[in-house]
Design a protein around this motif. Sequence first.
Motif, short mmCIF file in Angstrom:
data_model
loop_
_atom_site.label_atom_id
_atom_site.label_comp_id
_atom_site.label_asym_id
_atom_site.label_seq_id
_atom_site.Cartn_x
_atom_site.Cartn_y
_atom_site.Cartn_z
N GLY A 36 0.83 -1.20 0.00
CA GLY A 36 0.00 0.00 0.00
C GLY A 36 0.86 1.25 0.00
O GLY A 36 1.98 1.24 0.48
N GLN A 37 0.35 2.34 -0.54
CA GLN A 37 1.06 3.61 -0.49
C GLN A 37 0.76 4.26 0.86
O GLN A 37 -0.38 4.37 1.25
CB GLN A 37 0.59 4.53 -1.63
N SER A 38 1.78 4.67 1.55
CA SER A 38 1.59 5.31 2.84
C SER A 38 2.35 6.62 2.87
O SER A 38 3.42 6.73 2.29
CB SER A 38 2.07 4.39 3.97
N SER A 39 1.80 7.60 3.54
CA SER A 39 2.49 8.86 3.72
C SER A 39 2.08 9.42 5.07
O SER A 39 0.91 9.36 5.44
CB SER A 39 2.14 9.85 2.60
N PRO A 40 3.02 9.94 5.83
CA PRO A 40 2.69 10.49 7.14
C PRO A 40 1.85 11.75 7.01
O PRO A 40 2.01 12.52 6.06
CB PRO A 40 4.06 10.79 7.74
N THR A 41 0.95 11.95 7.93
CA THR A 41 0.14 13.16 7.94
C THR A 41 0.92 14.27 8.63
O THR A 41 1.28 14.16 9.80
CB THR A 41 -1.18 12.92 8.69
N ILE A 42 1.19 15.33 7.88
CA ILE A 42 2.01 16.43 8.38
C ILE A 42 1.27 17.74 8.18
O ILE A 42 0.71 17.98 7.11
CB ILE A 42 3.36 16.47 7.65
N LYS A 43 1.27 18.58 9.20
CA LYS A 43 0.64 19.89 9.09
C LYS A 43 1.56 20.85 8.33
O LYS A 43 2.78 20.83 8.51
CB LYS A 43 0.32 20.43 10.47
N ALA A 44 0.95 21.68 7.50
CA ALA A 44 1.72 22.56 6.63
C ALA A 44 2.62 23.53 7.39
O ALA A 44 3.68 23.92 6.91
CB ALA A 44 0.76 23.34 5.72
N LYS A 45 2.22 23.92 8.60
CA LYS A 45 3.00 24.90 9.37
C LYS A 45 4.12 24.25 10.18
O LYS A 45 4.89 24.95 10.84
CB LYS A 45 2.07 25.68 10.30
N LYS A 46 4.21 22.93 10.13
CA LYS A 46 5.23 22.24 10.92
C LYS A 46 6.63 22.66 10.47
O LYS A 46 6.88 22.89 9.30
CB LYS A 46 5.07 20.73 10.75
N LYS A 47 7.53 22.78 11.44
CA LYS A 47 8.90 23.14 11.12
C LYS A 47 9.52 22.09 10.19
O LYS A 47 9.22 20.90 10.27
CB LYS A 47 9.73 23.27 12.39
N LEU A 48 10.42 22.56 9.35
CA LEU A 48 10.96 21.73 8.29
C LEU A 48 11.70 20.49 8.80
O LEU A 48 11.45 19.37 8.35
CB LEU A 48 11.89 22.57 7.41
N VAL A 49 12.62 20.67 9.74
CA VAL A 49 13.44 19.54 10.19
C VAL A 49 12.61 18.44 10.85
O VAL A 49 12.73 17.27 10.49
CB VAL A 49 14.58 20.02 11.11
N PRO A 50 11.73 18.76 11.82
CA PRO A 50 10.91 17.69 12.41
C PRO A 50 10.02 16.99 11.37
O PRO A 50 9.82 15.77 11.44
CB PRO A 50 10.05 18.43 13.45
N ALA A 51 9.51 17.75 10.41
CA ALA A 51 8.68 17.15 9.36
C ALA A 51 9.50 16.21 8.48
O ALA A 51 9.08 15.10 8.17
CB ALA A 51 8.04 18.25 8.51
N ALA A 52 10.68 16.67 8.10
CA ALA A 52 11.55 15.84 7.26
C ALA A 52 11.96 14.57 7.99
O ALA A 52 12.01 13.48 7.39
CB ALA A 52 12.79 16.63 6.84
N GLU A 53 12.24 14.68 9.28
CA GLU A 53 12.62 13.49 10.06
C GLU A 53 11.48 12.49 10.13
O GLU A 53 11.70 11.27 10.06
CB GLU A 53 13.07 13.90 11.46
N LEU A 54 10.26 12.98 10.25
CA LEU A 54 9.09 12.09 10.27
C LEU A 54 8.92 11.38 8.93
O LEU A 54 8.65 10.17 8.88
CB LEU A 54 7.83 12.90 10.60
#
Length: 319
Positions: A36-54
């Motif tokens: 299955g295709q999976s992608s983490p749910t990330i809020k647009a305002k989230k800081k770049l580094v924590p989002a990228a790490e997720l």
Amino acid sequence: MMMEKLSRLLHENQGRYDKGLRLPQIPPIKSVWVVGQSSPTIKAKKKLVPAAELIMKSGFNEIINAYDYFFENPSDPEGVHQVRVRIRRFRAILAFFAPLFKAEHYQRQQDTLRQMAGQFGEVRQLDVLLEGIAEIEKESVLEIDCFGEIKSFLKEKREAAFDHLMVALKTDDFALELLDIWIWKLNEPWDETASDLHGSIKDYTKKQIANWHKKIRRSMKTLEIEDQQAIHRVRIKSKKLRYVIEQLSSILDQKNRKSMNAFEKMQDDLGYYHDVFANQHLLEQLVADCEDCQLHYQAGIIIGWQMMAGNRKIKKFIK
């Protein structure tokens, strides 16, 4: 299965990693269904580094699950395919964040991942060729057993390549390479001088996707049907962008999400055209030393059929 191996190898190889390791153990990773295709749910305002790490954690997770699926289902050709796909998806997301990484260490991870995926390449290429023959049989008016001899020949080659792959994978090399990549991620791979590092994931994504779109459009304008390498490069660029859009779908606008369908179709057509030449080269290599005229005859039919179909697909992109 892979998680247990990674934990054991980390314990056995503590000395090979930096003393500044942020987390001295493999953290628990939630299972993801491999097909299955999976992608983490990330809020647009989230800081770049924590989002990228997720996002990176999710991609690493997918490789582990693909690897486990492959070993649990060795007779399923999809297992080989999915390991390669998940590694390529991870490579695409690393490439997307490349301006933020320390360049030397980043390139080392990409080189390692390329080699890891390459181990599955011969088996996958034979699977693609056998799938192509099945498609010809389905669409043609030829007798159903027209390719019986060459299919048997290719299946024997595939079995030998698969056995060779399994011997390589039963060592700890693949797992150690995966562990090295995970340790790299944990050890803060970011370049603190990168101008975009402290912004939001939304702003960075918007900028990067626009840059990638621009490069692909520029390449498409100069494509020539004889330039197989240029066509292949465009295909790879579009595939990477498609993978990125899939994984960042939760923060993209409707226009970018819709563009994924267009890239998927373009990638399929360009991929088929690339496979035509890869299959031709493989068939010519495999039958070169065979004196069986029937094998040469059947290989010629396959090459000619696929060349005709490939030219039809590629002409849509060549002006």
